[in-house]
Design a protein around this motif. Sequence first.
Motif, short mmCIF file in Angstrom:
data_model
loop_
_atom_site.label_atom_id
_atom_site.label_comp_id
_atom_site.label_asym_id
_atom_site.label_seq_id
_atom_site.Cartn_x
_atom_site.Cartn_y
_atom_site.Cartn_z
N GLY A 84 38.13 16.81 36.09
CA GLY A 84 37.94 17.65 37.27
C GLY A 84 36.50 17.94 37.63
O GLY A 84 36.20 18.96 38.26
N ILE A 85 35.59 17.06 37.25
CA ILE A 85 34.17 17.27 37.58
C ILE A 85 33.98 17.08 39.08
O ILE A 85 34.42 16.10 39.68
CB ILE A 85 33.29 16.29 36.79
N ASP A 86 33.28 18.01 39.70
CA ASP A 86 33.01 17.98 41.13
C ASP A 86 32.05 16.85 41.48
O ASP A 86 31.12 16.55 40.72
CB ASP A 86 32.42 19.32 41.58
N CYS A 87 32.25 16.23 42.64
CA CYS A 87 31.39 15.12 43.08
C CYS A 87 29.91 15.51 43.05
O CYS A 87 29.05 14.71 42.69
CB CYS A 87 31.76 14.69 44.50
N ARG A 88 29.62 16.75 43.45
CA ARG A 88 28.23 17.19 43.60
C ARG A 88 27.50 17.33 42.27
O ARG A 88 26.27 17.41 42.25
CB ARG A 88 28.20 18.52 44.36
N TYR A 89 28.23 17.37 41.17
CA TYR A 89 27.58 17.50 39.87
C TYR A 89 26.73 16.26 39.57
O TYR A 89 25.62 16.35 39.04
CB TYR A 89 28.62 17.70 38.77
N CYS A 90 27.26 15.09 39.94
CA CYS A 90 26.54 13.84 39.71
C CYS A 90 25.79 13.37 40.96
O CYS A 90 24.68 12.85 40.86
CB CYS A 90 27.49 12.75 39.26
N HIS A 91 26.41 13.55 42.12
CA HIS A 91 25.80 13.10 43.38
C HIS A 91 25.22 14.33 44.08
O HIS A 91 25.77 14.81 45.08
CB HIS A 91 26.84 12.39 44.24
N ASN A 92 24.11 14.81 43.56
CA ASN A 92 23.62 16.12 44.02
C ASN A 92 22.90 16.09 45.36
O ASN A 92 22.50 17.13 45.87
CB ASN A 92 22.70 16.74 42.95
N GLY A 93 22.73 14.92 45.95
CA GLY A 93 22.07 14.87 47.26
C GLY A 93 23.03 14.71 48.41
O GLY A 93 22.60 14.62 49.56
N VAL A 94 24.31 14.73 48.13
CA VAL A 94 25.28 14.38 49.15
C VAL A 94 25.34 15.39 50.31
O VAL A 94 25.66 15.02 51.44
CB VAL A 94 26.68 14.21 48.52
N GLU A 95 25.00 16.65 50.07
CA GLU A 95 25.06 17.66 51.13
C GLU A 95 23.75 17.85 51.86
O GLU A 95 23.71 18.47 52.92
CB GLU A 95 25.48 19.01 50.53
N THR A 96 22.68 17.31 51.32
CA THR A 96 21.36 17.60 51.88
C THR A 96 20.53 16.37 52.20
O THR A 96 19.49 16.48 52.84
CB THR A 96 20.55 18.46 50.90
N SER A 97 20.98 15.21 51.80
CA SER A 97 20.17 14.01 51.92
C SER A 97 20.95 12.88 52.57
O SER A 97 22.19 12.89 52.59
CB SER A 97 19.67 13.58 50.54
N SER A 98 20.22 11.90 53.08
CA SER A 98 20.88 10.73 53.63
C SER A 98 21.56 9.91 52.54
O SER A 98 22.51 9.18 52.80
CB SER A 98 19.87 9.85 54.37
N SER A 99 21.09 10.06 51.32
CA SER A 99 21.68 9.36 50.18
C SER A 99 22.39 10.35 49.28
O SER A 99 21.88 11.44 49.01
CB SER A 99 20.59 8.63 49.38
N ALA A 100 23.58 9.96 48.82
CA ALA A 100 24.32 10.85 47.91
C ALA A 100 23.61 10.97 46.57
O ALA A 100 23.70 11.99 45.90
CB ALA A 100 25.73 10.33 47.70
N GLY A 101 22.88 9.94 46.19
CA GLY A 101 22.16 9.97 44.92
C GLY A 101 23.02 9.56 43.74
O GLY A 101 24.24 9.73 43.75
N LEU A 102 22.38 8.98 42.75
CA LEU A 102 23.05 8.62 41.50
C LEU A 102 22.58 9.57 40.41
O LEU A 102 21.43 10.05 40.44
CB LEU A 102 22.72 7.18 41.12
N PRO A 103 23.42 9.87 39.46
CA PRO A 103 23.03 10.84 38.43
C PRO A 103 21.90 10.32 37.55
O PRO A 103 21.90 9.16 37.13
CB PRO A 103 24.33 11.03 37.61
N ALA A 104 20.94 11.19 37.30
CA ALA A 104 19.88 10.85 36.36
C ALA A 104 20.48 10.78 34.95
O ALA A 104 21.52 11.39 34.67
CB ALA A 104 18.78 11.90 36.42
N THR A 105 19.82 10.06 34.08
CA THR A 105 20.31 9.93 32.71
C THR A 105 20.47 11.30 32.05
O THR A 105 21.41 11.53 31.27
CB THR A 105 19.33 9.08 31.88
N GLU A 106 19.57 12.22 32.38
CA GLU A 106 19.64 13.56 31.81
C GLU A 106 20.94 14.27 32.17
O GLU A 106 21.46 15.07 31.39
CB GLU A 106 18.44 14.40 32.27
N VAL A 107 21.46 13.97 33.38
CA VAL A 107 22.74 14.57 33.79
C VAL A 107 23.86 14.06 32.90
O VAL A 107 24.72 14.82 32.44
CB VAL A 107 23.03 14.26 35.27
#
Length: 239
Positions: A84-107
């Motif tokens: 049940g992990i939310d999309c925004r936990y890994c793709h943290n740019g999806v609400e604010t950026s043109s790119s959804a972003g990929l999770p950094a290794t630290e995530v």
Amino acid sequence: MAKAPLGVVNSEFAFSRIGEGMPQIFSKNANGVARFVIWGSCAVLLIAAAIGTILPRSDLITGVGEPLAQPVPFSHKHHVGQLGIDCRYCHNGVETSSSAGLPATEVCMTCHSQLFTNAEMLAPVRASLASGKPIEWQRINSVPDFVFFNHAIHVNKGVACETCHGEVDQMPLTRRAHTLSMEWCLGCHRNPGPNLRPPRDVFLMHWQPPEDIAEIRRQLIGMLDIHPETMTDCYVCHR
């Protein structure tokens, strides 16, 4: 009854005999061969046109339904569907950026420094953390470089993740759910209503619309400043 002059009779006889002694240029099957060639050429052209129209839209070319090999066999089914992990936990740019972003290794290591710490499949993640070199994920969903696409605009206007990316919570390996072709995108831009939901619900999987969804969508188009009459203008996607 008067007889025709002798000269006239001889001329008519000579005319009727012309060509009787000449060899035949074309065989008796020539007409059949010609018809076969003509109709066969037409059939080949029609088949070629059909292939040229259908093949570019086929899954073989678009890659729909085919997962790509990744450095780490990440499972959305496990992380999203089961945990049940939310999309925004890994793709943290999806609400604010043109790119959804990929999770950094630290995530990734936020959890995996404690869970499955010695799992062989996670070796590339641990190596990435140690070296500081990002994991080279293979992009599943993409549009050409000449196309402008903004994740934030779509999400904030009420277009859900699963509308474009499919039911990722059922994907052991991520795969493309739709072609994301110009034709596919224009279908939504011409009539966005069926793909809209309240922005607070865009990250929900298997969302069930309420009974008054038609009225809700009509209100959303006004409230969210959506203008279908201009959304098919070239500059919207090609800037």
